[in-house]
Design a protein around this motif. Structure first.
Motif, PDB file in Angstrom:
ATOM      1  N   LEU A 218       0.819  -1.214   0.000  1.00 54.85           N
ATOM      2  CA  LEU A 218       0.000   0.000   0.000  1.00 54.85           C
ATOM      3  C   LEU A 218       0.851   1.261   0.000  1.00 54.85           C
ATOM      4  N   LEU A 219       2.019   1.205   0.642  1.00 51.43           N
ATOM      5  CA  LEU A 219       2.930   2.356   0.579  1.00 51.43           C
ATOM      6  C   LEU A 219       3.389   2.597  -0.853  1.00 51.43           C
ATOM      7  N   GLY A 220       3.669   1.520  -1.577  1.00 51.63           N
ATOM      8  CA  GLY A 220       4.024   1.668  -2.992  1.00 51.63           C
ATOM      9  C   GLY A 220       2.906   2.318  -3.776  1.00 51.63           C
ATOM     10  N   PHE A 221       1.665   1.883  -3.513  1.00 56.08           N
ATOM     11  CA  PHE A 221       0.508   2.515  -4.152  1.00 56.08           C
ATOM     12  C   PHE A 221       0.431   3.991  -3.771  1.00 56.08           C
ATOM     13  N   GLY A 222       0.648   4.271  -2.489  1.00 52.61           N
ATOM     14  CA  GLY A 222       0.595   5.655  -2.017  1.00 52.61           C
ATOM     15  C   GLY A 222       1.605   6.545  -2.716  1.00 52.61           C
ATOM     16  N   PHE A 223       2.822   6.043  -2.870  1.00 51.93           N
ATOM     17  CA  PHE A 223       3.830   6.832  -3.573  1.00 51.93           C
ATOM     18  C   PHE A 223       3.458   7.029  -5.037  1.00 51.93           C
ATOM     19  N   SER A 224       2.865   6.010  -5.654  1.00 52.98           N
ATOM     20  CA  SER A 224       2.424   6.152  -7.047  1.00 52.98           C
ATOM     21  C   SER A 224       1.383   7.253  -7.175  1.00 52.98           C
ATOM     22  N   VAL A 225       0.434   7.272  -6.244  1.00 44.79           N
ATOM     23  CA  VAL A 225      -0.602   8.310  -6.273  1.00 44.79           C
ATOM     24  C   VAL A 225       0.020   9.677  -6.018  1.00 44.79           C
ATOM     25  N   LEU A 226       0.964   9.752  -5.072  1.00 44.24           N
ATOM     26  CA  LEU A 226       1.637  11.032  -4.806  1.00 44.24           C
ATOM     27  C   LEU A 226       2.315  11.566  -6.066  1.00 44.24           C
TER      28      LEU A 226
END
Length: 198
Positions: free
Chosen positions: A62-70
């Motif tokens: 989910l952190l990877g997803f979060g960075f992608s969204v950022l």
């Protein structure tokens, strides 16, 4: 660089009704999570290492997803509106642009919360991972300081596990909220795009 306080306050400022602008209270959620975390920390002690390893895997994804969204939000330009556009279209574009900026604050808060949960997860499993060293080196020294060292250690461990569970609950809530807001943003953009093609 943003401080922890500014990340939290920027995230908290995004709690309002999108249609009416009325503020939404956050303290009931925080109070519930604070009340639920210690019982979870007390009850979920068996096989905690396996549970934490699973949580760490999910949180990392989910952190990877979060960075992608950022990165997506940071790289997109504000939605422009032609000078001849109606007042309704201009207001809609402003609200969609504001929502994009707010999502940046939400994702930043999620990244901070999930990272803190990962750090506390390492603290929670460290005594179990180093149980021989802890039992042979640290505990005898602490027992010389106070005979109730074992009791104090238990309470400290319960406190740390409570913080961990609070961060997991808050991170899960924040992620679910981000998914809902991203879907809403894309719906707004798609609706706006459909109106342009008509």
């Amino acid at each position: 660089m943003a401080s922890i306080r500014s990340i939290i306050s920027d995230n908290n400022a995004t709690f309002y009704n999108y249609r009416t602008g009325a503020r939404v209270r956050i303290w009931p959620r925080i109070a519930i999570f604070l009340a639920v975390s210690p019982p979870l920390a007390f009850l979920l002690t068996n096989n905690l290492t396996d549970f934490i390893n699973s949580i760490n895997t999910v949180a990392s994804i989910l952190l990877g997803f979060g960075f992608s969204v950022l990165f997506y939000i940071a790289s997109t330009k504000d939605e422009g509106v032609s000078s001849g556009a109606s007042l309704e279209k201009r207001n809609r574009a402003i609200r969609v642009n504001d929502l994009s900026k707010e999502l940046f604050h939400n994702v930043s808060y999620f990244v901070m919360t999930a990272s803190a949960a990962l750090a506390f997860a390492m603290i929670v499993i460290a005594p179990e991972a180093q149980s021989d060293w802890f039992a042979k080196q640290v505990l005898p020294y602490l027992l010389k300081v106070t005979a109730r060292a074992s009791d104090y250690i238990w309470w400290v461990q319960l406190g740390i596990r409570s913080v961990f569970f609070f961060l997991i609950l808050e991170g899960g809530y924040t992620f679910a909220r981000i998914v809902g807001r991203v879907n809403f943003l894309f719906e707004e953009k798609l609706n706006d795009g459909d109106k342009k093609t008509l």
